[in-house]
Enzyme design. Sequence first.
Site, short mmCIF file in Angstrom:
data_model
loop_
_atom_site.label_atom_id
_atom_site.label_comp_id
_atom_site.label_asym_id
_atom_site.label_seq_id
_atom_site.Cartn_x
_atom_site.Cartn_y
_atom_site.Cartn_z
N HIS A 270 67.83 1.51 -68.75
CA HIS A 270 68.01 1.12 -70.82
C HIS A 270 66.99 0.29 -70.96
CE1 HIS A 270 71.06 -0.43 -74.10
NE2 HIS A 270 71.33 -0.40 -73.72
N ASP A 326 77.33 4.17 -69.21
CA ASP A 326 76.98 5.70 -68.63
C ASP A 326 77.78 6.03 -66.77
OD1 ASP A 326 77.21 6.55 -71.10
OD2 ASP A 326 74.60 6.46 -70.89
C1 LIG Z 1 67.90 4.82 -71.58
C2 LIG Z 1 66.45 5.33 -71.37
C3 LIG Z 1 66.07 6.54 -72.20
C4 LIG Z 1 65.45 3.86 -71.52
O1 LIG Z 1 64.39 5.00 -71.88
P1 LIG Z 1 62.89 3.86 -72.03
O2 LIG Z 1 63.57 2.37 -72.42
O3 LIG Z 1 62.10 4.46 -73.27
O4 LIG Z 1 62.40 3.76 -70.72
P2 LIG Z 1 61.07 5.00 -69.86
O5 LIG Z 1 62.16 6.33 -70.21
O6 LIG Z 1 59.90 4.68 -70.46
O7 LIG Z 1 60.91 3.69 -68.19
C5 LIG Z 1 60.85 2.86 -67.99
C6 LIG Z 1 60.30 3.36 -66.89
O8 LIG Z 1 61.34 3.38 -65.71
C7 LIG Z 1 61.04 4.35 -65.38
N1 LIG Z 1 62.58 4.76 -65.61
C8 LIG Z 1 63.78 4.91 -66.40
N2 LIG Z 1 64.94 5.58 -66.02
C9 LIG Z 1 64.85 5.55 -65.13
C10 LIG Z 1 65.83 6.46 -64.12
N3 LIG Z 1 67.04 6.80 -64.66
N4 LIG Z 1 65.68 7.04 -63.20
C11 LIG Z 1 64.47 6.31 -62.44
N5 LIG Z 1 63.43 5.89 -62.92
C12 LIG Z 1 63.43 5.46 -64.66
C13 LIG Z 1 60.80 5.34 -66.09
O9 LIG Z 1 59.86 6.29 -65.25
C14 LIG Z 1 59.19 4.48 -65.94
O10 LIG Z 1 57.79 4.54 -65.20
P3 LIG Z 1 57.04 4.43 -65.28
O11 LIG Z 1 57.03 3.79 -66.32
O12 LIG Z 1 56.45 4.76 -64.09
O13 LIG Z 1 56.61 5.83 -65.91
C15 LIG Z 1 65.13 5.71 -69.52
O14 LIG Z 1 65.76 4.32 -68.43
C16 LIG Z 1 66.50 7.25 -69.11
O15 LIG Z 1 66.49 8.10 -69.27
N6 LIG Z 1 67.90 6.94 -68.44
C17 LIG Z 1 68.48 8.00 -67.95
C18 LIG Z 1 69.77 8.56 -68.92
C19 LIG Z 1 71.13 7.66 -69.54
O16 LIG Z 1 71.45 7.18 -68.59
N7 LIG Z 1 70.45 7.60 -70.83
C20 LIG Z 1 71.70 5.85 -71.32
C21 LIG Z 1 71.23 4.79 -71.97
S1 LIG Z 1 72.33 4.11 -72.33
#
Ligand SMILES: CC(C)(COP(=O)(O)OP(=O)(O)OC[C@H]1O[C@@H](n2cnc3c(N)ncnc32)[C@H](O)[C@@H]1OP(=O)(O)O)[C@@H](O)C(=O)NCCC(=O)NCCS
Length: 389
Positions: A270, A326
Site C-alpha cells: 500500500h 483487497d
Molecule cells: C498498492 C501499490 C500500487 C503501491 O505502490 P507504491 O506505493 O508505488 O509502491 P511501489 O510500487 O514503489 O513498491 C515498493 C516496493 O515494494 C514492492 N512491492 C509493492 N507491492 C508489492 C506486492 N504486492 N508484491 C510484491 N512486491 C511488492 C515493489 O516491487 C517495490 O520494490 P522495489 O523497491 O525493490 O522496487 C503496490 O503495493 C501494488 O502494486 N500492490 C499490488 C496491487 C494492489 O493490491 N493494489 C491495491 C492497493 S489498495
Amino acid sequence: MTDKPATTTAPAAAPKGLQNVIVGQSKLSLVNGTEGKLIYAGYKIEDLAEYANFEEVIYLLWNLKLPNKSEWEGLRKALFDNMALSAETIALLKSFPPKATPMSVLRTAVSALALYDPKADVNTVEENKRKALLLTAKTPTIVAAWERIRNGKEPIAPRADYGLAANFLYMLKGTEPKQQEIAVMDAYLVLLSEHGMNASTFSARVTTSTLSDMYSAITTAIGTLKGAAHGGANEEAMNMFFEIGSADNVEKWFNDNVKNGDRRVMGMGHRVYKALDPRAAVLNRKAKEMSDATGNLKWYDLASKLDKTARADEEFIKKNLYANVDYYSAIALYTIGIPIDQFTPLFAIARIPGWSAHVLEQWENNRLIRPDVDYVGPMDLQWVPIEKR
Ligand SMILES: CC(C)(COP(=O)(O)OP(=O)(O)OC[C@H]1O[C@@H](n2cnc3c(N)ncnc32)[C@H](O)[C@@H]1OP(=O)(O)O)[C@@H](O)C(=O)NCCC(=O)NCCS
C-alpha cells in the site's frame, strides 16, 4: 513530477507518484499508515465496521455526525426512493454488448444518468447533495441489473423493507439474502466507503476543481478506481488464488512467481500503510466467518497461507508489505457469491458516498487543481517541411 532535485530557479519537484504530498485539508478521514489506523470523521473504523450499517456511515460522511433514529430512517427512505432505474437506463444497459466488462458498464451508465437530470450542471450545495443521494442509491441497482441483463434475465426492482446492502444482494441474485451475508456486505461497504486522498478521490476532486459537475466527478473516479493498482486489485487477488489452486501449492507459487519472477502478490502492499491495513484485519475475520458458515475453507486457507508465506519473506518484511483491503475482501465477496468481475463495481458502490463527500468538501473552498511538470524534452529544434523529414 520527477525525482530531479530542485534548482534555484524552479520550485521543488514533487516526489514521483506524489507520495507523502499533502494537497489540502479534509474532515472526512484520517489514514495513519505508520500505525495502521483509519478514522472516519472521528470514529474508529473497527467500531464502524462492527456496529454501524452502511446508511449510518453515509450519513456520517455527508453530515460529519452520526444520524439519530429519525435521520437514519429518513436517509434510508430517501435512498430507497431513488434506487429504481428509469426505463431509459434499463434500455441503455440492454443495448450494451453482453461481454462488456462491469466496470466499463458502470462508468458509462453513471455518466448517462446526467443526461436525464435537468439540473445536472447546477452546482449548489442542495443540488450536489441531491445528486450524491441519487448516485449512491442508483449505483447498486445498475450493477445488479447489469449482472442479470448480461445473463439474459430481467432486472429486479428494489424492496422497501431492505437497506442498501440487502437490496444489492437481493437485486443481484433474485433470492432473499441471509442475515450473515447482509452483515458482511454492510461491513464491507462501511470499510470501503472513504479513504483519504486515494487516487480516485483525488481524480474526483481535480474534476470538481475545474467547476465541473458531480456526475463528471464520479465518472472520473470510477475510471480511476478501475485500475489494478487501485480498486481492480480485488479481482486480481481472487484470480491469483485460483491460479495457485490449493494451499499446498502456495510456497512453490510464491517462489516461482514473486521471489524468482516479476510478479506482485495482488492485494498486498500500500502507498500509505506501512503496517497492517486495519480494514484487512476486519475483512480477514469476516472472510473466515463466511467461509466457516459455508463449510468451504479452501480459498480462505489458501489466502491465509500465502499471507503467512509473504509475511515471513525478508523482502516483504523489509519493504513493510502487508495484506491490504483487497486481499481478504476478495475471499469474503467470493464466498457470498459475488461474481469476480463485479468485485470492483462493488468497491465503487461503497466509495460513492466518500467521493461525493469529497466533491462537496472541494466546493466549500475550491481552487483549480493544476500542478506543473518539469519539461525534459529537446529545445530549439529546426522546423523541417514534411516532404523533407
Ligand atoms: C498498492 C501499490 C500500487 C503501491 O505502490 P507504491 O506505493 O508505488 O509502491 P511501489 O510500487 O514503489 O513498491 C515498493 C516496493 O515494494 C514492492 N512491492 C509493492 N507491492 C508489492 C506486492 N504486492 N508484491 C510484491 N512486491 C511488492 C515493489 O516491487 C517495490 O520494490 P522495489 O523497491 O525493490 O522496487 C503496490 O503495493 C501494488 O502494486 N500492490 C499490488 C496491487 C494492489 O493490491 N493494489 C491495491 C492497493 S489498495
